[in-house]
Design a protein around this motif. Sequence first.
Motif, PDB file in Angstrom:
ATOM      1  N   TRP A  19       0.828  -1.208   0.000  1.00 15.62           N
ATOM      2  CA  TRP A  19       0.000   0.000   0.000  1.00 15.62           C
ATOM      3  C   TRP A  19       0.862   1.258   0.000  1.00 15.62           C
ATOM      4  O   TRP A  19       0.486   2.268  -0.589  1.00 15.62           O
ATOM      5  CB  TRP A  19      -0.933  -0.022   1.210  1.00 15.62           C
ATOM      6  N   ALA A  20       2.011   1.201   0.680  1.00 16.27           N
ATOM      7  CA  ALA A  20       2.921   2.350   0.669  1.00 16.27           C
ATOM      8  C   ALA A  20       3.410   2.626  -0.747  1.00 16.27           C
ATOM      9  O   ALA A  20       3.485   3.782  -1.174  1.00 16.27           O
ATOM     10  CB  ALA A  20       4.104   2.101   1.602  1.00 16.27           C
ATOM     11  N   ALA A  21       3.745   1.556  -1.484  1.00 15.95           N
ATOM     12  CA  ALA A  21       4.212   1.720  -2.873  1.00 15.95           C
ATOM     13  C   ALA A  21       3.133   2.385  -3.731  1.00 15.95           C
ATOM     14  O   ALA A  21       3.428   3.165  -4.636  1.00 15.95           O
ATOM     15  CB  ALA A  21       4.593   0.364  -3.464  1.00 15.95           C
ATOM     16  N   GLU A  22       1.883   2.108  -3.412  1.00 14.81           N
ATOM     17  CA  GLU A  22       0.769   2.659  -4.196  1.00 14.81           C
ATOM     18  C   GLU A  22       0.410   4.084  -3.780  1.00 14.81           C
ATOM     19  O   GLU A  22      -0.060   4.874  -4.600  1.00 14.81           O
ATOM     20  CB  GLU A  22      -0.462   1.757  -4.027  1.00 14.81           C
ATOM     21  N   LYS A  23       0.660   4.431  -2.499  1.00 14.30           N
ATOM     22  CA  LYS A  23       0.105   5.682  -1.964  1.00 14.30           C
ATOM     23  C   LYS A  23       1.139   6.673  -1.435  1.00 14.30           C
ATOM     24  O   LYS A  23       0.783   7.771  -1.016  1.00 14.30           O
ATOM     25  CB  LYS A  23      -0.877   5.352  -0.827  1.00 14.30           C
ATOM     26  N   ILE A  24       2.422   6.315  -1.450  1.00 16.38           N
ATOM     27  CA  ILE A  24       3.450   7.171  -0.841  1.00 16.38           C
ATOM     28  C   ILE A  24       3.561   8.507  -1.562  1.00 16.38           C
ATOM     29  O   ILE A  24       3.414   8.591  -2.783  1.00 16.38           O
ATOM     30  CB  ILE A  24       4.817   6.439  -0.818  1.00 16.38           C
ATOM     31  N   THR A  25       3.794   9.568  -0.783  1.00 20.97           N
ATOM     32  CA  THR A  25       3.970  10.905  -1.353  1.00 20.97           C
ATOM     33  C   THR A  25       5.456  11.160  -1.613  1.00 20.97           C
ATOM     34  O   THR A  25       6.318  10.442  -1.098  1.00 20.97           O
ATOM     35  CB  THR A  25       3.451  11.980  -0.380  1.00 20.97           C
ATOM     36  N   GLU A  26       5.731  12.191  -2.394  1.00 21.48           N
ATOM     37  CA  GLU A  26       7.130  12.549  -2.673  1.00 21.48           C
ATOM     38  C   GLU A  26       7.860  12.918  -1.375  1.00 21.48           C
ATOM     39  O   GLU A  26       9.033  12.591  -1.195  1.00 21.48           O
ATOM     40  CB  GLU A  26       7.193  13.710  -3.669  1.00 21.48           C
ATOM     41  N   GLU A  27       7.151  13.602  -0.497  1.00 18.03           N
ATOM     42  CA  GLU A  27       7.763  14.005   0.779  1.00 18.03           C
ATOM     43  C   GLU A  27       8.121  12.774   1.609  1.00 18.03           C
ATOM     44  O   GLU A  27       9.187  12.712   2.235  1.00 18.03           O
ATOM     45  CB  GLU A  27       6.795  14.902   1.568  1.00 18.03           C
ATOM     46  N   GLU A  28       7.240  11.776   1.604  1.00 17.03           N
ATOM     47  CA  GLU A  28       7.508  10.553   2.358  1.00 17.03           C
ATOM     48  C   GLU A  28       8.657   9.756   1.742  1.00 17.03           C
ATOM     49  O   GLU A  28       9.433   9.121   2.464  1.00 17.03           O
ATOM     50  CB  GLU A  28       6.237   9.699   2.439  1.00 17.03           C
ATOM     51  N   ILE A  29       8.783   9.803   0.417  1.00 18.70           N
ATOM     52  CA  ILE A  29       9.912   9.145  -0.247  1.00 18.70           C
ATOM     53  C   ILE A  29      11.226   9.783   0.224  1.00 18.70           C
ATOM     54  O   ILE A  29      12.205   9.091   0.509  1.00 18.70           O
ATOM     55  CB  ILE A  29       9.795   9.233  -1.785  1.00 18.70           C
ATOM     56  N   LYS A  30      11.219  11.112   0.336  1.00 22.42           N
ATOM     57  CA  LYS A  30      12.417  11.820   0.814  1.00 22.42           C
ATOM     58  C   LYS A  30      12.723  11.441   2.260  1.00 22.42           C
ATOM     59  O   LYS A  30      13.885  11.244   2.632  1.00 22.42           O
ATOM     60  CB  LYS A  30      12.216  13.333   0.699  1.00 22.42           C
ATOM     61  N   GLU A  31      11.686  11.347   3.091  1.00 22.98           N
ATOM     62  CA  GLU A  31      11.870  10.950   4.495  1.00 22.98           C
ATOM     63  C   GLU A  31      12.459   9.540   4.582  1.00 22.98           C
ATOM     64  O   GLU A  31      13.360   9.275   5.380  1.00 22.98           O
ATOM     65  CB  GLU A  31      10.524  10.962   5.233  1.00 22.98           C
TER      66      GLU A  31
END
Length: 223
Positions: free
Chosen positions: A103-115
């Motif tokens: 679900w993270a792969a489907e819904k992650i935001t750019e900001e969360e990817i940076k985190e």
Amino acid sequence: MARLEYDENENLVNSLRGKVFNQLRKQILTGVYKPGDSLIELRLSEELGVSRTPIREAIRQLELEGLVQSIPNKGVIVKGVSEQDVEDIFIIRTMIEGLAARWAAEKITEEEIKELQEALEFEEFYTMKNDAQHLMTYDSRFHDIIFRASKSRPLMHMLSTFHFYIQSARNNSFETPGRPAKSFDEHRAIFEAIKNKDGDTAEKLTIQHITNASKNFNETHHK
């Protein structure tokens, strides 16, 4: 032992009950209070600088969670988390944590990817330094970001609780020679899959990661 601090503007009853519960639970899970120890209301009241009411309420909550047991004529005895509990948690995590990664792969935001990338970079740094204490912090952060990125509150709450309950076992895994480096490589592969929005791969890699952590736990505890 440090006395509890609280904001006077908060609802003191709820605030104190929550703070006392969180502190006692942490002390049980980290081994300050060990299985078989007695929790005595008056002593805890003096140590934490609060009345016995929030102590009593916190103990009731700890009993609901199975961490303590009230025994007639003996008082409140710490049960803690057993080896079987830890093994069960690893198995349950194997079954559901992959879903969080999908679900993270489907819904992650750019900001969360940076985190997530930042947590991974710190993890790499402390892996090279062989600093188990900081590794634990950034390992937890890596997983917590994935839970949050799944956008599922029930999943996030359940998995965060599981991580907390096996804190001692996870601490020990970072002291196992070679395991931190392998764990970092596994995290890096999971990160790439999530970043590429590849839910299938993220789920498979996460299941394998938890399986490896479980094997490491079993090997270190059954020598």
